[in-house]
Design a protein around this motif. Structure first.
Motif, PDB file in Angstrom:
ATOM      1  N   UNK A  73       0.644  -1.227  -0.032  1.00 16.09           N
ATOM      2  CA  UNK A  73      -0.183   0.198  -0.608  1.00 16.09           C
ATOM      3  C   UNK A  73       0.935   1.360  -0.440  1.00 16.09           C
ATOM      4  N   UNK A  74       0.317   2.691  -0.908  1.00 13.72           N
ATOM      5  CA  UNK A  74       1.133   3.748  -1.052  1.00 13.72           C
ATOM      6  C   UNK A  74       0.661   5.079  -0.214  1.00 13.72           C
ATOM      7  N   UNK A  75       1.499   5.195   0.782  1.00 13.80           N
ATOM      8  CA  UNK A  75       1.758   6.230   1.875  1.00 13.80           C
ATOM      9  C   UNK A  75       2.451   7.270   1.349  1.00 13.80           C
ATOM     10  N   UNK A  76       1.871   8.435   2.148  1.00 15.05           N
ATOM     11  CA  UNK A  76       2.846   9.431   1.310  1.00 15.05           C
ATOM     12  C   UNK A  76       2.965  10.234   3.349  1.00 15.05           C
ATOM     13  N   UNK A  83       6.567  22.378   9.675  1.00 14.18           N
ATOM     14  CA  UNK A  83       6.778  23.721  10.979  1.00 14.18           C
ATOM     15  C   UNK A  83       5.867  24.327  11.762  1.00 14.18           C
ATOM     16  N   UNK A  84       4.891  23.805  12.465  1.00 16.65           N
ATOM     17  CA  UNK A  84       3.451  24.874  12.519  1.00 16.65           C
ATOM     18  C   UNK A  84       3.955  26.826  12.453  1.00 16.65           C
ATOM     19  N   UNK A  85       2.684  27.384  12.566  1.00 14.29           N
ATOM     20  CA  UNK A  85       3.517  28.679  13.198  1.00 14.29           C
ATOM     21  C   UNK A  85       3.419  28.845  14.303  1.00 14.29           C
ATOM     22  N   UNK A  86       3.671  27.971  15.366  1.00 20.29           N
ATOM     23  CA  UNK A  86       4.029  28.148  16.596  1.00 20.29           C
ATOM     24  C   UNK A  86       5.037  27.284  16.858  1.00 20.29           C
ATOM     25  N   UNK A  87       5.862  26.867  15.743  1.00 17.40           N
ATOM     26  CA  UNK A  87       7.299  26.464  15.974  1.00 17.40           C
ATOM     27  C   UNK A  87       7.512  25.310  16.017  1.00 17.40           C
ATOM     28  N   UNK A  88       6.308  24.359  15.772  1.00 15.77           N
ATOM     29  CA  UNK A  88       6.155  22.116  16.581  1.00 15.77           C
ATOM     30  C   UNK A  88       6.428  21.794  15.124  1.00 15.77           C
ATOM     31  N   UNK A  89       6.988  20.787  15.436  1.00 13.25           N
ATOM     32  CA  UNK A  89       6.921  19.389  14.388  1.00 13.25           C
ATOM     33  C   UNK A  89       5.747  19.054  14.223  1.00 13.25           C
ATOM     34  N   UNK A  90       5.283  18.788  12.879  1.00  7.08           N
ATOM     35  CA  UNK A  90       3.800  17.547  12.807  1.00  7.08           C
ATOM     36  C   UNK A  90       3.719  16.887  11.593  1.00  7.08           C
ATOM     37  N   UNK A  91       4.277  15.463  12.173  1.00  6.90           N
ATOM     38  CA  UNK A  91       4.035  14.989  11.297  1.00  6.90           C
ATOM     39  C   UNK A  91       3.013  14.053  10.632  1.00  6.90           C
ATOM     40  N   UNK A  92       2.579  14.046   9.228  1.00  7.38           N
ATOM     41  CA  UNK A  92       1.541  13.740   8.988  1.00  7.38           C
ATOM     42  C   UNK A  92       1.587  12.158   7.761  1.00  7.38           C
ATOM     43  N   UNK A  93       0.655  11.553   7.534  1.00  9.28           N
ATOM     44  CA  UNK A  93       0.379  11.031   6.724  1.00  9.28           C
ATOM     45  C   UNK A  93      -0.624  10.362   5.578  1.00  9.28           C
ATOM     46  N   UNK A  94      -0.601  10.816   4.797  1.00  9.55           N
ATOM     47  CA  UNK A  94      -1.843  10.842   3.627  1.00  9.55           C
ATOM     48  C   UNK A  94      -1.908   9.482   2.839  1.00  9.55           C
ATOM     49  N   UNK A  95      -2.812   8.809   2.151  1.00 11.58           N
ATOM     50  CA  UNK A  95      -2.768   7.849   1.291  1.00 11.58           C
ATOM     51  C   UNK A  95      -1.607   8.587   0.463  1.00 11.58           C
ATOM     52  N   UNK A 120      -4.556   8.871 -10.539  1.00 13.30           N
ATOM     53  CA  UNK A 120      -4.070   7.380 -10.100  1.00 13.30           C
ATOM     54  C   UNK A 120      -5.019   6.911  -9.367  1.00 13.30           C
ATOM     55  N   UNK A 121      -6.409   6.137  -8.636  1.00  9.30           N
ATOM     56  CA  UNK A 121      -6.878   5.288  -7.769  1.00  9.30           C
ATOM     57  C   UNK A 121      -5.873   5.121  -6.591  1.00  9.30           C
ATOM     58  N   UNK A 122      -6.664   5.990  -5.109  1.00  8.86           N
ATOM     59  CA  UNK A 122      -5.282   5.116  -4.207  1.00  8.86           C
ATOM     60  C   UNK A 122      -5.109   4.036  -4.153  1.00  8.86           C
ATOM     61  N   UNK A 123      -4.585   3.686  -2.696  1.00  9.57           N
ATOM     62  CA  UNK A 123      -4.816   2.212  -2.229  1.00  9.57           C
ATOM     63  C   UNK A 123      -5.978   1.764  -1.212  1.00  9.57           C
ATOM     64  N   UNK A 124      -6.402   2.973  -1.092  1.00  6.34           N
ATOM     65  CA  UNK A 124      -7.330   3.114   0.642  1.00  6.34           C
ATOM     66  C   UNK A 124      -8.777   3.620   0.110  1.00  6.34           C
ATOM     67  N   UNK A 125      -9.995   3.756   0.221  1.00  6.71           N
ATOM     68  CA  UNK A 125     -10.683   3.667  -0.093  1.00  6.71           C
ATOM     69  C   UNK A 125     -11.859   4.979   0.999  1.00  6.71           C
ATOM     70  N   UNK A 126     -11.250   4.832   2.512  1.00  5.60           N
ATOM     71  CA  UNK A 126     -11.065   5.352   3.011  1.00  5.60           C
ATOM     72  C   UNK A 126     -10.055   6.107   3.986  1.00  5.60           C
ATOM     73  N   UNK A 127     -10.763   7.623   4.616  1.00  2.00           N
ATOM     74  CA  UNK A 127      -9.450   8.083   5.508  1.00  2.00           C
ATOM     75  C   UNK A 127      -9.603   9.558   5.660  1.00  2.00           C
ATOM     76  N   UNK A 128      -9.800   9.785   6.885  1.00  2.96           N
ATOM     77  CA  UNK A 128     -10.074  10.800   7.575  1.00  2.96           C
ATOM     78  C   UNK A 128      -9.010  11.312   8.175  1.00  2.96           C
ATOM     79  N   UNK A 129      -8.886  12.447   8.470  1.00  3.86           N
ATOM     80  CA  UNK A 129      -7.653  13.291   8.987  1.00  3.86           C
ATOM     81  C   UNK A 129      -7.461  14.633   9.195  1.00  3.86           C
ATOM     82  N   UNK A 130      -6.694  15.193   9.062  1.00  2.00           N
ATOM     83  CA  UNK A 130      -5.789  16.303   9.294  1.00  2.00           C
ATOM     84  C   UNK A 130      -7.122  17.456   9.899  1.00  2.00           C
ATOM     85  N   UNK A 131      -7.968  17.056  10.650  1.00  4.78           N
ATOM     86  CA  UNK A 131      -8.740  17.762  12.089  1.00  4.78           C
ATOM     87  C   UNK A 131      -7.493  18.877  12.123  1.00  4.78           C
TER      88      UNK A 131
END
Length: 417
Positions: free
Chosen positions: A132-135, A140-152, A180-191
């Motif tokens: 399965x493929x992910x990114x 660095x956020x505006x508050x100088x914090x590091x945020x690491x996230x994944x996406x399809x 190109x069609x992703x390898x996931x049919x459902x994804x929730x995030x970036x709230x």
């Protein structure tokens, strides 16, 4: 006698007061000196290696903890719990992340029910090692914090789809136009984060990374208690090691497209703590940035190619010093070795190199076939004009003359016309 003793005591006190007045003091008051600034406590730096020799994050954290114990400090002495964006709790957050990964984010990442099995099966039919493929991205956020996230996989190339009929309010897959069609049919995030929650696809969150300043400082100021630049240098090494270690772990189960990557600037320093006679140098991080991984990789490849080109040109220019003969002598030896004998086939490339090396050794030069091959490659790349026509590779041969009516011989038919 008692009266005489009192008179003597009064006389002594009076003489002390007069001496104090002469010295510019009132009575017997002591001179109050300003408090001395605290003694600067020096953390020992660490070495940063590139490539496969990067230390795991635990080594950097352990180094800082050992240094804290050696210097009699505590974690809170090197952290800052001010209001954002001045917060800098990198060490505490790293220790917390190592001991307790974000459960919800990892659970959603490894939830196979969200996979599009038909899409994955079609890829497996073409490549049995497909995963399965992910990114994975970092910013660095505006508050100088590091945020690491994944996406399809393929998320960064998508656009918002305003006209999709099967749009679902919570499924972000249906919100995008996919190339190109992703390898996931459902994804929730970036709230949007709140005071007690983070985005559900956030794999790492370290506060204060943007406040790390590893640039060497000549003066720490009168109230500094430790060399903050060295501590920041160690902390950013730990953060990068944690980030790249996370990616390495994910690559066991996924095809990971790294969107952002850390870039370091280092300088060589002598390890002052090394008491040996031959003290080793360390490569200390003095600056860092978070950049687009593809652009950074391309720039590193260009820099490496330019550095290699510079070394190759210097090697070619130094042939007379390193081997004792000029390029013209080598070309003459290769030309002699390339000559075809009256009988038998023409010598191959390696036969030419061996015969040329043998000829050069016979006249007193220390050289082998590998040296001849290497020098010939450098000449063909940087100085081909000194090669005779028969020694030039096909790519350097002059182009054939174009066809024209003047150099075309007509063929006669059976009827002679």
């Amino acid at each position: 006698m008692a009266l005489k003793a009192q008179i003597n005591i009064f006389t002594e006190v009076k003489s002390e007061n007069e001496m104090a007045k002469e010295a510019g003091r009132k009575g017997s008051r002591r001179i109050v000196h300003p408090p001395m600034p605290p003694k600067l406590k020096l953390f020992r730096p660490v070495n940063w290696y590139s490539g496969a020799m990067i230390e795991p994050v635990g080594e950097y954290v352990s180094h800082i903890l050992r240094e804290l114990g050696r210097l009699g400090l505590q974690v809170r002495d090197i952290e800052r719990h001010d209001r954002p964006p001045n917060t800098k709790t990198v060490l505490s957050d790293l220790i917390g992340w190592l001991s307790d990964r974000p459960g919800e984010a990892f659970a959603k990442l490894f939830n196979w029910q969200t996979l599009d099995f038909a899409q994955v099966r079609s890829r497996l039919e073409k490549d049995r090692l497909a995963r399965p493929r992910i990114e994975v991205s970092a910013h660095i956020t505006k508050m100088n914090n590091l945020s690491v996230r994944w996406h399809p996989g393929g998320w960064k190339l998508t656009d918002f789809d305003w006209h999709r009929a099967d749009h679902h309010y919570s499924n972000l897959i249906t919100h995008r136009k996919w190339r190109e069609p992703p390898d996931f049919h459902w994804f929730v995030g970036d709230e949007d984060p709140t005071f007690d929650s983070r985005p559900s696809n956030e794999l790492m969150y370290i506060r204060g990374v943007g406040n790390l300043r590893p640039e060497p400082r000549e003066n720490y100021g009168p109230y500094a208690t430790y060399n903050a630049d060295v501590v920041d240098s160690i902390l950013i090494c730990a953060v990068r090691s944690a980030y790249e270690g996370l990616i390495s772990q994910l690559e066991y189960s996924f095809e990971v497209d790294v969107v952002d990557a850390f870039d370091f600037v280092t300088q060589e320093e002598v390890a002052e703590a090394d008491a040996s006679r031959y003290r080793s140098s360390i490569r200390r991080v003095t600056a860092w940035s978070l950049e687009d991984a593809a652009e950074l990789r391309a720039r590193r490849e260009r820099d490496a190619a330019a550095a290699q080109d510079k070394r190759d040109r210097a090697e070619l220019a130094n042939i007379a010093v390193s081997h004792g003969f000029s390029l013209e002598i080598l070309v003459a030896a290769v030309l002699r070795a390339s000559s075809r004998k009256p009988t038998g086939p023409a010598p191959s490339g390696e036969h030419v190199n061996r015969n040329a090396a043998k000829h050069l050794r016979n006249v007193g030069f220390k050289v082998d076939a590998g040296d001849v091959r290497r020098i010939r490659q450098l000449i063909e790349r940087y100085n081909p004009e000194i090669l005779p026509e028969e020694l030039r590779p096909a790519s350097l041969a002059p182009p054939a003359a174009p066809l024209s009516s003047n150099n075309v011989v007509p063929l006669r038919g059976d009827d002679g016309r």
